[in-house]
Structure formats: C-alpha cells, structure tokens
Design an enzyme around this catalytic site. Sequence first.
Site, mmCIF file in Angstrom:
data_model
loop_
_atom_site.group_PDB
_atom_site.id
_atom_site.type_symbol
_atom_site.label_atom_id
_atom_site.label_comp_id
_atom_site.label_asym_id
_atom_site.label_seq_id
_atom_site.Cartn_x
_atom_site.Cartn_y
_atom_site.Cartn_z
ATOM 1 N N GLU A 79 0.827 -1.204 0.000
ATOM 2 C CA GLU A 79 0.000 0.000 0.000
ATOM 3 C C GLU A 79 0.861 1.254 0.000
ATOM 4 O O GLU A 79 1.927 1.284 0.609
ATOM 5 C CB GLU A 79 -0.956 -0.002 1.201
ATOM 6 N N CYS A 126 3.578 8.373 0.885
ATOM 7 C CA CYS A 126 3.993 7.476 1.973
ATOM 8 C C CYS A 126 4.124 6.075 1.374
ATOM 9 O O CYS A 126 3.147 5.529 0.852
ATOM 10 C CB CYS A 126 2.922 7.527 3.067
ATOM 11 N N CYS A 140 5.083 -6.545 8.499
ATOM 12 C CA CYS A 140 6.160 -6.020 9.344
ATOM 13 C C CYS A 140 6.400 -6.989 10.486
ATOM 14 O O CYS A 140 5.452 -7.582 11.008
ATOM 15 C CB CYS A 140 5.768 -4.650 9.907
ATOM 16 N N CYS A 150 4.704 -3.772 16.810
ATOM 17 C CA CYS A 150 4.303 -2.686 17.712
ATOM 18 C C CYS A 150 2.810 -2.868 17.996
ATOM 19 O O CYS A 150 2.022 -3.105 17.072
ATOM 20 C CB CYS A 150 4.571 -1.324 17.072
ATOM 21 N N CYS A 165 -0.024 -0.778 15.995
ATOM 22 C CA CYS A 165 0.050 -0.586 14.533
ATOM 23 C C CYS A 165 -0.563 -1.778 13.800
ATOM 24 O O CYS A 165 -0.191 -2.933 14.046
ATOM 25 C CB CYS A 165 1.502 -0.397 14.115
ATOM 26 N N GLY A 216 5.941 -1.734 6.979
ATOM 27 C CA GLY A 216 7.284 -2.279 7.101
ATOM 28 C C GLY A 216 8.249 -1.406 7.867
ATOM 29 O O GLY A 216 7.984 -0.229 8.146
ATOM 30 N N SER A 224 11.768 6.556 8.151
ATOM 31 C CA SER A 224 11.242 6.450 9.508
ATOM 32 C C SER A 224 11.578 5.077 10.075
ATOM 33 O O SER A 224 11.384 4.056 9.416
ATOM 34 C CB SER A 224 9.721 6.646 9.483
ATOM 35 N N HIS A 272 7.528 6.854 20.880
ATOM 36 C CA HIS A 272 6.272 6.419 21.518
ATOM 37 C C HIS A 272 6.330 6.254 23.031
ATOM 38 O O HIS A 272 5.285 6.055 23.664
ATOM 39 C CB HIS A 272 5.731 5.110 20.905
ATOM 40 N N ASN A 293 -4.901 6.099 15.829
ATOM 41 C CA ASN A 293 -5.997 5.609 14.987
ATOM 42 C C ASN A 293 -6.292 4.189 15.440
ATOM 43 O O ASN A 293 -5.390 3.360 15.435
ATOM 44 C CB ASN A 293 -5.593 5.592 13.517
ATOM 45 N N CYS A 298 -2.243 6.763 9.297
ATOM 46 C CA CYS A 298 -1.073 6.146 9.924
ATOM 47 C C CYS A 298 -1.486 4.950 10.763
ATOM 48 O O CYS A 298 -2.426 5.016 11.542
ATOM 49 C CB CYS A 298 -0.374 7.142 10.829
HETATM 50 N N1 SAH Z 1 8.555 1.011 10.869
HETATM 51 C C1 SAH Z 1 8.748 2.425 10.669
HETATM 52 C C2 SAH Z 1 7.864 2.975 9.579
HETATM 53 C C3 SAH Z 1 6.395 2.812 9.843
HETATM 54 S S1 SAH Z 1 5.696 4.364 10.141
HETATM 55 C C4 SAH Z 1 8.512 3.151 11.972
HETATM 56 O O1 SAH Z 1 8.028 2.535 12.908
HETATM 57 O O2 SAH Z 1 8.858 4.319 12.072
HETATM 58 C C5 SAH Z 1 5.288 4.244 11.804
HETATM 59 C C6 SAH Z 1 4.504 5.476 12.204
HETATM 60 O O3 SAH Z 1 3.136 5.301 11.898
HETATM 61 C C7 SAH Z 1 4.542 5.691 13.692
HETATM 62 O O4 SAH Z 1 5.646 6.421 14.104
HETATM 63 C C8 SAH Z 1 3.296 6.481 13.913
HETATM 64 O O5 SAH Z 1 3.563 7.824 13.667
HETATM 65 C C9 SAH Z 1 2.369 5.939 12.885
HETATM 66 N N2 SAH Z 1 1.429 4.966 13.451
HETATM 67 C C10 SAH Z 1 1.561 3.630 13.549
HETATM 68 N N3 SAH Z 1 0.450 3.075 14.083
HETATM 69 C C11 SAH Z 1 -0.392 4.099 14.309
HETATM 70 C C12 SAH Z 1 -1.725 4.189 14.808
HETATM 71 N N4 SAH Z 1 -2.413 3.099 15.174
HETATM 72 N N5 SAH Z 1 -2.288 5.397 14.895
HETATM 73 C C13 SAH Z 1 -1.622 6.513 14.487
HETATM 74 N N6 SAH Z 1 -0.389 6.492 14.002
HETATM 75 C C14 SAH Z 1 0.224 5.306 13.896
#
Ligand code: SAH
Length: 344
Positions: A87, A100, A107, A111, A114, A162, A192, A217, A291, A334
């Site tokens: 995506e 993006c 992944c 986390c 996510c 990822g 990132s 975080h 989110n 995100c």
């Molecule tokens: N693996 C890399 C790239 C993924 S982007 C990384 O972790 O940086 C990850 C970003 O997506 C997080 O820093 C956060 O800003 C956003 N993110 C992930 N899960 C989210 C959620 N449930 N709600 C809002 N933002 C989220």
Amino acid sequence: MTSPYLTAPENLDALLDGEPPYRARQLRDWLYRTPVLGVDQMTNLPGSLRDRIGDDLWPFVAEVEQSADSGTTRKWLFRAPDGAAIEAVLMGYPRRTTLCISSQVGCAMRCTFCATGQFGFERHLEAGEIVAQVMYANASLSRFPIPESPGRVTNVVYMGMGEPLANYDRVRESLRRLIEVAGMSARSITVSTVGVVPGIRRLADEPWPVYLAVSLHAADDETRSRLVPLNDRYPLEQVIEAAEAYFTAKGRRLSIEWVLIEGANDSDAQARKLAAIARRMHAHINVIALNPTPLSDDRPPTQDRVVRFVALLNEEGANATLRQMRGQEIDAACGQLRVRKAAG
Ligand code: SAH
C-alpha cells in the site's frame, strides 16, 4: 519480460537485446524521469519494444485505488505477481505532494498499536518495488493531477508498511535510485524507523542527507518495551545515541514520532521526559492521536488531553506539533495499512 523496474537502471540494456544502445536511455527516462501509466504513452519507443514490455511495465498491478479528503488523498493497493499486497498513500498539499511508501510486505516489529505489525511479516520489498510506488504515483499525477498541488511527488516518506531499516540494502538501493537516477532531493525524503540502531548508524554513513524520523512512543524503557517489542533488543538510550550521531553526521533536524494512546503514554511525566530527549536529539516531535486498529482495544486520549500533551512539550522547551490526519475513512491513515490477503 519481467518489469523493467526490477532491473537496476544502469542494466536496462540487458533487457533490450537487439535494440540500439540509446534505447536503454530512452526507456530509463520513461521509467524514472517522466513516468507514464502504460507503454502506449512511451511515444519515442518502437511498437515492437512497447509490445515486449506490454503489461509487465509495473512490478505490480494497481488492484484498488481509493480517494478521500475531497480528492487530495489517494491510496493504492498494489498486488505483486506472488500475491503480496503493497500500500502507498499520496497526500496533496498546496505546495507539496507527499507519498507514503511501504518497504516490506507486512512487518516483523509487532508494535502493539500498529495494524501492519498486528498482521505479521510476509517478505521484504525489492528496491524496484519500492521505487515503482513513487513512479506509479508520478504517472498517476501526470494523468490525474490533484488540483492546486504539484503535479509530481515532491516528498517521499518511508512510513507505510514495514520497517525500512530491517530491509537495509534494498531500501538503500531505492534511495540511490530516487536520488541519483530519478533526481529527487535527499532533503525531500524521510526514512522512519522504530529504532533499528545498526541501520541508523549505517544510514549516517551514506552520502545522502535524508531526514530521519524515529518512532519513539515512550520515554522510558519499561513503557517503551510494552509498546515496541524491539526496545528489548535496542533500548532507548542506544536509540537516542544513534540518533544523536545521525544528527552530528548530517546536521539535519530529526523527527520523533509519538502515537498518543490513552493511559499508555499520555501522562505529564512522559511529556516531560520526552521533551528532555527531544532537546538532546535536536528533534522536532510529531504527535499523532492513535488511529484505532482491528486487533487492539487501545484508544486515543480525549482531544483535551492531546492538546494538553502537546502544549506541555512546548512549555518544556521542545518543538512539538500535532500531526494532521489524512485518509482515515479509507484506512489510509497512519498505522492502518495492512495486508489484505487475496480472496480464495
Ligand atoms: N517502521 C517504521 C515505519 C512505519 S511508520 C517506523 O516505525 O517508524 C510508523 C509510524 O506510523 C509511527 O511512528 C506512527 O507515527 C504511525 N502509526 C503507527 N500506528 C499508528 C496508529 N495506530 N495510529 C496513528 N499512528 C500510527
């Protein structure tokens, strides 16, 4: 043939046996300089060559295209021949168009908040599959512009599915192609990471001053290990030191990403510790309210709490802003990107 995006741009002549040498240059321009959605638009290539590329121009098919936010956000689900789903999300603003992109299918970082991590890891993306997301968006924009936004991708963020620094060599090669072949400025690209320390250190040694965003975080190890399992392998202090070294090497302001989750990391105490870390790292803090995702009961804090958290960071001498939300109604926001397996 296989998609020419899966061949290094310098080796395209190997795909074109029988064609004169300048054809490789022409094809490279169609792939990386002025991308088009289909070979029929590659007007200076002979029909026989266009026929040979045919439907294999892209390394995936755009299976779904959705738009949101009055047409200023566009999301694609690309499907590779092996079934992998990728995506990418395009966001148009008055003076920039940000894409993006994904660096892996799924992944492995898991986390808790996510969606991508909740569904596990499938495979790495090839450099060509990473770069083709950008070129596809450029081709789409040149055919269907977003009104009042630039007609090409001006900014790329590796914030889709990822962990880019867990796929280091391919991500490095994708950066090389974007910067040295497609001609993007390193300063318009953000990688990132959730804190893959060896990857941050390798990226610091690369010749390109790309932006680095660190997904923090949490501001202490106990809290962080609950949200980000990788913290057990690379604890906070190691991540901060690697980020400081990145800042020293590049002189580029860093970003800290912080997803605010009710009751988990939204306290005044976390804000104060975070502000101190941000000052050390020379980092701007991007706060985003969670989110919700399918496999978790976590919730965002109230709007009052979110505003208070950001205000406290600024009172403590850090530089923090609340990130604008895009694409939520099409699961493009995100943390909402995830692999939907092909039916059947
Ligand atoms: N693996 C890399 C790239 C993924 S982007 C990384 O972790 O940086 C990850 C970003 O997506 C997080 O820093 C956060 O800003 C956003 N993110 C992930 N899960 C989210 C959620 N449930 N709600 C809002 N933002 C989220």
